[in-house]
Scaffold this active site. Structure first.
Site, PDB file in Angstrom:
ATOM      1  N   HIS A  86     -11.930 -69.865  14.847  1.00  0.00           N
ATOM      2  CA  HIS A  86     -12.988 -69.744  13.838  1.00  0.00           C
ATOM      3  C   HIS A  86     -12.551 -70.422  12.534  1.00  0.00           C
ATOM      4  CE1 HIS A  86     -13.561 -65.904  16.284  1.00  0.00           C
ATOM      5  NE2 HIS A  86     -14.730 -66.515  16.441  1.00  0.00           N
ATOM      6  N   MET A  92     -19.211 -63.935  15.661  1.00  0.00           N
ATOM      7  CA  MET A  92     -19.327 -62.487  15.874  1.00  0.00           C
ATOM      8  C   MET A  92     -18.132 -61.772  15.244  1.00  0.00           C
ATOM      9  SD  MET A  92     -21.226 -61.973  19.474  1.00  0.00           S
ATOM     10  CE  MET A  92     -19.822 -62.156  20.553  1.00  0.00           C
TER      11      MET A  92
END
Ligand code: AMP
Length: 305
Positions: free
Chosen positions: A38, A31
């Site tokens: 990430h 997102m």
């Protein structure tokens, strides 16, 4: 040297691109508001595939009306720098209307692993996650997709979806990346005040202490019933410790993996108890910020990759 990834914002363009691709595709759905957690997934994707795809999409269907969809951090420019640094080839960053055009009415739902923990408190959350991830899987058609074990239940729900629907995609779980004080990296950590930020590492300390206590109980208990009672007591105490430090605990549970059953409902012999893979998972509010974290017990016995 870093090269900028190609940014695709429409489904039509992504489909056209995919038709031209030859080679092994790795995929990291996110997102956005990217951080080192990430980046770790992206590095693994780069390592294991010839073409690495990152999606950035704040998925409205996984937020309930009372949640933080509107104020969820959006940092596309910085995210593209991270993507370039981590060797991403394609960034897919669609608008909500691209993914959910007017009249969209098809959803996919996992109906077992998604029920406890976050599923019990975030109505419709996992239905939104499975729907968007299945759609993204169809569009990107990766060989391998990477998910963080920070969101352990999400990983197990998606693994179940892949298994049940016979998708030819390998899903790999990547261990939680933490700050040096133990706080799990999360895009939502930016919501914490400096005082809350100081308290937040307590979550992981409590999980580690619980893991030690529970491993001991597993080894020393004579029966599942006895172990279950002792574990329950530890969980209640740990919850009190957190509440006393200012957290509002939503859940703190111990579940047997990979099926997310409570220990008592398992028919295990005492010798099986000692090395049963399990998850201690917790969600707690600090002020208005909802934090989740978890710790795995005997993860090597699970097929996380
Ligand atoms: P999100 O953007 O928060 O939806 O997360 C996208 C992916 O990154 C999910 O697979 C998350 O589990 C993973 N992720 C988020 N935080 C971490 C972390 N601290 N360590 C490892 N993976 C993470």
């Amino acid at each position: 040297m870093t090269t900028s990834p190609k940014v695709i914002t429409t489904v039509a363009e992504l489909k056209a691109w995919r038709k031209t691709v030859v080679g092994r595709v790795g995929f990291v759905p996110t997102m956005g508001a990217l951080h080192e957690g990430h980046a770790t997934l992206l590095r693994e994707s780069r390592k294991q595939s010839e073409i690495s795809v990152l999606s950035i999409f704040v998925n409205p269907t996984q937020f309930s009306p009372s949640e933080d969809l509107a104020k969820y951090p959006r940092t596309l420019e910085r995210d593209l720098e991270v993507a370039a640094r981590e060797g991403v080839d394609i960034v897919f960053a669609p608008t909500p209307i691209e993914i959910y055009p007017p009249g969209f009415s098809t959803y996919v739902e996992e109906t077992a692993v998604s029920l406890p923990l976050c599923g019990a408190f975030r109505s419709g959350h996992f239905r939104g996650v499975t729907t968007v991830v299945l759609k993204l899987f169809h569009l990107v058609r990766p060989e391998v997709a990477f998910f963080g074990l920070k969101d352990a239940q999400q990983f197990f729900v998606l693994s179940k979806m892949v298994k049940d629907l016979e998708l030819d995609i390998r899903v790999q779980g990547i261990p939680t990346v933490r700050e040096t004080d133990g706080l799990a990296l999360s895009s939502r950590n930016v919501y914490l005040s400096s005082e809350e930020r100081k308290k937040a590492p307590r979550l992981y300390q409590v999980l580690q202490a619980l893991k030690d206590a529970i491993s001991q109980i597993q080894v020393s208990s004579q029966s599942t019933t006895q172990a279950s009672q002792k574990i329950q007591k530890e969980l209640t105490q740990a919850k009190r410790v957190l509440e006393d430090s200012g957290f509002r605990v939503q859940y703190l549970d111990y579940l047997v993996l990979p099926d997310f059953q409570l220990l008592l409902s398992q028919n295990l012999s005492p010798s099986q108890l000692g090395d049963q893979p399990a998850l201690i998972a917790l969600a707690a509010y600090l002020g208005n910020t909802r934090l989740i974290d978890n710790i795995l017990i005997h993860p090597k016995k699970l097929n996380l990759d």
